[in-house]
Scaffold this motif. Structure first.
Motif, PDB file in Angstrom:
ATOM      1  N   ASP A   1       0.813  -1.212   0.000  1.00  0.00           N
ATOM      2  CA  ASP A   1       0.000   0.000   0.000  1.00  0.00           C
ATOM      3  C   ASP A   1       0.849   1.266   0.000  1.00  0.00           C
ATOM      4  O   ASP A   1       0.516   2.252  -0.672  1.00  0.00           O
ATOM      5  CB  ASP A   1      -0.978  -0.004   1.188  1.00  0.00           C
ATOM      6  CG  ASP A   1      -0.281  -0.203   2.536  1.00  0.00           C
ATOM      7  OD1 ASP A   1       0.928  -0.495   2.558  1.00  0.00           O
ATOM      8  OD2 ASP A   1      -0.971  -0.073   3.569  1.00  0.00           O
ATOM      9  N   ASN A   2       1.980   1.251   0.716  1.00  0.00           N
ATOM     10  CA  ASN A   2       2.836   2.430   0.746  1.00  0.00           C
ATOM     11  C   ASN A   2       3.493   2.706  -0.607  1.00  0.00           C
ATOM     12  O   ASN A   2       3.701   3.861  -0.987  1.00  0.00           O
ATOM     13  CB  ASN A   2       3.915   2.280   1.817  1.00  0.00           C
ATOM     14  CG  ASN A   2       3.367   2.484   3.220  1.00  0.00           C
ATOM     15  OD1 ASN A   2       2.398   3.208   3.410  1.00  0.00           O
ATOM     16  ND2 ASN A   2       3.973   1.835   4.195  1.00  0.00           N
TER      17      ASN A   2
ATOM     18  N   SER B   1      -1.224   5.246  -7.885  1.00  0.00           N
ATOM     19  CA  SER B   1      -2.198   4.369  -8.552  1.00  0.00           C
ATOM     20  C   SER B   1      -1.664   2.955  -8.675  1.00  0.00           C
ATOM     21  O   SER B   1      -0.442   2.741  -8.776  1.00  0.00           O
ATOM     22  CB  SER B   1      -2.556   4.900  -9.948  1.00  0.00           C
ATOM     23  OG  SER B   1      -1.572   4.580 -10.897  1.00  0.00           O
ATOM     24  N   VAL B   2      -2.582   2.003  -8.661  1.00  0.00           N
ATOM     25  CA  VAL B   2      -2.232   0.593  -8.843  1.00  0.00           C
ATOM     26  C   VAL B   2      -1.619   0.367 -10.214  1.00  0.00           C
ATOM     27  O   VAL B   2      -0.603  -0.321 -10.361  1.00  0.00           O
ATOM     28  CB  VAL B   2      -3.490  -0.285  -8.661  1.00  0.00           C
ATOM     29  CG1 VAL B   2      -3.235  -1.708  -9.150  1.00  0.00           C
ATOM     30  CG2 VAL B   2      -3.923  -0.301  -7.195  1.00  0.00           C
ATOM     31  N   LYS B   3      -2.224   0.964 -11.234  1.00  0.00           N
ATOM     32  CA  LYS B   3      -1.736   0.786 -12.603  1.00  0.00           C
ATOM     33  C   LYS B   3      -0.314   1.299 -12.756  1.00  0.00           C
ATOM     34  O   LYS B   3       0.546   0.621 -13.343  1.00  0.00           O
ATOM     35  CB  LYS B   3      -2.662   1.499 -13.583  1.00  0.00           C
ATOM     36  CG  LYS B   3      -2.276   1.295 -15.048  1.00  0.00           C
ATOM     37  CD  LYS B   3      -3.276   1.953 -15.978  1.00  0.00           C
ATOM     38  CE  LYS B   3      -2.877   1.735 -17.439  1.00  0.00           C
ATOM     39  NZ  LYS B   3      -3.812   2.389 -18.367  1.00  0.00           N
TER      40      LYS B   3
ATOM     41  N   ILE C   1       0.784  -7.752  -5.885  1.00  0.00           N
ATOM     42  CA  ILE C   1       0.348  -6.436  -5.446  1.00  0.00           C
ATOM     43  C   ILE C   1      -0.774  -6.554  -4.431  1.00  0.00           C
ATOM     44  O   ILE C   1      -1.652  -7.417  -4.565  1.00  0.00           O
ATOM     45  CB  ILE C   1      -0.097  -5.570  -6.653  1.00  0.00           C
ATOM     46  CG1 ILE C   1      -0.369  -4.124  -6.220  1.00  0.00           C
ATOM     47  CG2 ILE C   1      -1.279  -6.185  -7.380  1.00  0.00           C
ATOM     48  CD1 ILE C   1      -0.467  -3.146  -7.380  1.00  0.00           C
ATOM     49  N   GLU C   2      -0.715  -5.721  -3.404  1.00  0.00           N
ATOM     50  CA  GLU C   2      -1.781  -5.677  -2.401  1.00  0.00           C
ATOM     51  C   GLU C   2      -2.898  -4.745  -2.885  1.00  0.00           C
ATOM     52  O   GLU C   2      -2.621  -3.652  -3.396  1.00  0.00           O
ATOM     53  CB  GLU C   2      -1.243  -5.140  -1.072  1.00  0.00           C
ATOM     54  CG  GLU C   2      -0.264  -6.048  -0.377  1.00  0.00           C
ATOM     55  CD  GLU C   2       0.191  -5.477   0.964  1.00  0.00           C
ATOM     56  OE1 GLU C   2      -0.251  -4.357   1.316  1.00  0.00           O
ATOM     57  OE2 GLU C   2       0.975  -6.150   1.653  1.00  0.00           O
TER      58      GLU C   2
ATOM     59  N   MET D   1      -3.058  -9.805  -3.900  1.00  0.00           N
ATOM     60  CA  MET D   1      -3.327 -10.058  -2.489  1.00  0.00           C
ATOM     61  C   MET D   1      -4.478  -9.180  -2.016  1.00  0.00           C
ATOM     62  O   MET D   1      -4.404  -7.951  -2.082  1.00  0.00           O
ATOM     63  CB  MET D   1      -2.091  -9.768  -1.631  1.00  0.00           C
ATOM     64  CG  MET D   1      -2.330 -10.006  -0.134  1.00  0.00           C
ATOM     65  SD  MET D   1      -1.017  -9.299   0.911  1.00  0.00           S
ATOM     66  CE  MET D   1       0.360 -10.350   0.469  1.00  0.00           C
ATOM     67  N   PHE D   2      -5.549  -9.828  -1.535  1.00  0.00           N
ATOM     68  CA  PHE D   2      -6.640  -9.094  -0.908  1.00  0.00           C
ATOM     69  C   PHE D   2      -6.189  -8.749   0.512  1.00  0.00           C
ATOM     70  O   PHE D   2      -6.051  -9.634   1.354  1.00  0.00           O
ATOM     71  CB  PHE D   2      -7.905  -9.941  -0.847  1.00  0.00           C
ATOM     72  CG  PHE D   2      -8.490 -10.313  -2.189  1.00  0.00           C
ATOM     73  CD1 PHE D   2      -7.955  -9.849  -3.375  1.00  0.00           C
ATOM     74  CD2 PHE D   2      -9.604 -11.154  -2.260  1.00  0.00           C
ATOM     75  CE1 PHE D   2      -8.500 -10.202  -4.607  1.00  0.00           C
ATOM     76  CE2 PHE D   2     -10.161 -11.510  -3.478  1.00  0.00           C
ATOM     77  CZ  PHE D   2      -9.600 -11.035  -4.654  1.00  0.00           C
ATOM     78  N   ASP D   3      -5.961  -7.472   0.768  1.00  0.00           N
ATOM     79  CA  ASP D   3      -5.357  -7.049   2.028  1.00  0.00           C
ATOM     80  C   ASP D   3      -6.424  -6.552   2.997  1.00  0.00           C
ATOM     81  O   ASP D   3      -7.138  -5.586   2.707  1.00  0.00           O
ATOM     82  CB  ASP D   3      -4.331  -5.951   1.764  1.00  0.00           C
ATOM     83  CG  ASP D   3      -3.559  -5.559   3.003  1.00  0.00           C
ATOM     84  OD1 ASP D   3      -3.338  -6.433   3.866  1.00  0.00           O
ATOM     85  OD2 ASP D   3      -3.171  -4.381   3.112  1.00  0.00           O
TER      86      ASP D   3
END
Length: 230
Positions: free
Chosen positions: A114-115, A122-124, A142-143, A162-164
């Motif tokens: 997340d950091n 952005s995730v992308k 990726i979380e 990963m579902f965090d």
């Protein structure tokens, strides 16, 4: 490991249990013969390590059995939340207990947390940068904390998502959305964050590949062993 420790000091191993054997109160794990001074020199180090590793292996094995009774295809994995200087032994103990050790070092794979996402916003973008600086030989994980980000991650080439810190209901809704968008075929799904032995069975029915939890190392209780001289 303990047998090798004593053997290196010339102590003869008379008999021993094997790694992964089930044990009960009163069992003799290891019989030694040799110089008493050397045995006593090694006593505390050997017992501390044996008790720690056996505790980690025991809780791992217990959790793996619980999960596999519900869903035998899920891998139960550890995390990097290991005891200082004991990571090698914690990871081995997880494997002996029937779990997956997961990563041992930061360079085993790329894990975007997340950091990292917050830094690039952005995730992308995080995935794009990871691919630009990664060898083909390493997976990218990726979380994500939302269904929207999970979809974006799968669409942009993550190998593992990963579902965090998702609840079981949130995880199921996200899995449904990935199925509806045909995004499950080439992606492994891991669930982590806030999972313990007490609540892991709430997640076990889900159609995921991995459940990882730090509690099998950072909350493991050492088993109680002693060394008796005869």
């Amino acid at each position: 490991i303990i047998k090798e420790m004593f053997s290196d000091y010339g102590i003869e191993i008379i008999s021993s249990k094997k790694d992964g054997d089930a044990i009960s109160k009163g069992d003799v794990l290891l019989e030694l013969e040799g110089n008493a001074r050397k045995i006593l020199l090694l006593e505390r180090t050997a017992l501390n390590l044996l008790m720690r590793m056996s505790g980690v292996a025991t809780i791992t094995n217990r959790i793996v059995k619980k999960v596999h009774d519900v869903n035998p295809k899920i891998r139960v994995a550890g995390t990097r939340k290991t005891a200082p200087a004991l990571q090698k032994y914690d990871k081995l103990a997880i494997s002996i207990g029937g779990g997956d050790p997961h990563r041992s070092a930061l360079d085993d794979m790329i894990l975007i947390k997340d950091n990292h996402i917050a830094v690039v916003d952005s995730v992308k973008k995080a995935l794009e940068l990871a691919k630009e600086n990664n060898s083909f030989s390493k997976k990218i994980e990726i979380e994500v904390e939302s269904t929207e980000d999970a979809i974006i991650a799968c669409e942009n080439g993550a190998d593992i998502v990963m579902f965090d810190n998702m609840s079981p209901d949130e995880a199921q809704d996200t899995l449904n959305a990935l199925e509806e968008n045909d995004l499950r075929k080439d992606v492994l799904i891991e669930i982590s964050g806030g999972i313990t032995e007490d609540n892991i069975l709430d997640y076990a029915p889900l159609d995921v590949d991995i459940i990882s939890l730090g509690s099998i190392t950072h909350q493991a209780s050492s088993l109680n062993f002693s060394l008796d001289m005869d």
